[in-house]
Scaffold this motif. Structure first.
Motif, short mmCIF file in Angstrom:
data_model
loop_
_atom_site.label_atom_id
_atom_site.label_comp_id
_atom_site.label_asym_id
_atom_site.label_seq_id
_atom_site.Cartn_x
_atom_site.Cartn_y
_atom_site.Cartn_z
N ASP A 117 0.81 -1.22 0.00
CA ASP A 117 0.00 0.00 0.00
C ASP A 117 0.84 1.27 0.00
OD1 ASP A 117 -2.36 -1.40 -0.02
OD2 ASP A 117 -2.55 -1.44 2.15
N ASP B 20 -1.19 3.30 -2.74
CA ASP B 20 -2.08 4.36 -2.26
C ASP B 20 -1.69 5.74 -2.79
OD1 ASP B 20 -3.60 2.54 -0.94
OD2 ASP B 20 -2.76 2.95 1.05
N GLN C 57 -4.47 2.98 -10.19
CA GLN C 57 -4.77 1.88 -9.27
C GLN C 57 -5.66 0.84 -9.95
OE1 GLN C 57 -6.52 3.54 -5.73
NE2 GLN C 57 -4.55 4.28 -4.93
#
Length: 173
Positions: free
Chosen positions: A77, A81, A88
């Motif tokens: 992540d 992120d 993504q």
């Protein structure tokens, strides 16, 4: 068509997910019993270790797709992120397709292995003489559901890229 596949995969994931949880509980209780029998009464069992290994295999392999469905598999992540939602989604599509191909190959090999075990009546080389197809079945079921779950993730991310919200995002940029 996708609705039926989605319903089948979700039902299979839930069923095997709950069975995996029960398997872990049963394995824990059996191992607790083994410790008490061995160290308190000096009378170890001859079956607990083997059955625990089989339950562990069932729990881990059959429950993997349930874990993927919930989005609980390991992901880095820290980098993911920081990417835009579009990137993504693209990354999820690529990784899901690669995962799907890998899982489909393992599913096919597991199918062949189970077929051989049934055809040649293979049994475990232990005192319990468990039919090997029962030991190998979670590999097939788990990876079959993983294959389908990866497909559903790829379809969902593709729809997210090309859906009405994607046009709105594109027009606003």
């Amino acid at each position: 068509m996708m609705g039926r596949i989605r319903s089948f995969v979700r039902s299979g994931n839930l069923c095997l997910g709950y069975l995996s949880g029960l398997g872990i509980l049963a394995m824990s209780l059996m191992l607790f019993y083994e410790v008490i029998a061995r160290y308190c009464f000096g009378s170890p069992t001859i079956w607990v270790q083997e059955v625990s290994i089989y339950l562990f295999m069932w729990s881990m392999l059959a429950g993997a797709s349930y874990t993927l469905m919930l989005g609980k598999h390991v992901r880095i992540d820290l980098i993911f992120d920081r990417l835009s939602p579009r990137v993504q989604n693209l990354l999820d599509i690529v990784t899901s397709l690669v995962g799907m191909v890998f899982c489909a190959i393992v599913t096919h090999q597991a199918y062949l292995m189970i077929g051989g075990s049934i055809r040649y009546n293979k049994l475990s080389a232990t005192i319990l003489r468990v039919p090997m197809w029962l030991v190998q079945l979670p590999l097939f079921l788990g990876f079959l559901l993983l294959t389908l779950q990866f497909l559903l993730i790829a379809v969902d991310r593709f729809e997210a890229l090309n859906g009405p919200s994607a046009e709105t995002e594109g027009g606003a940029a």
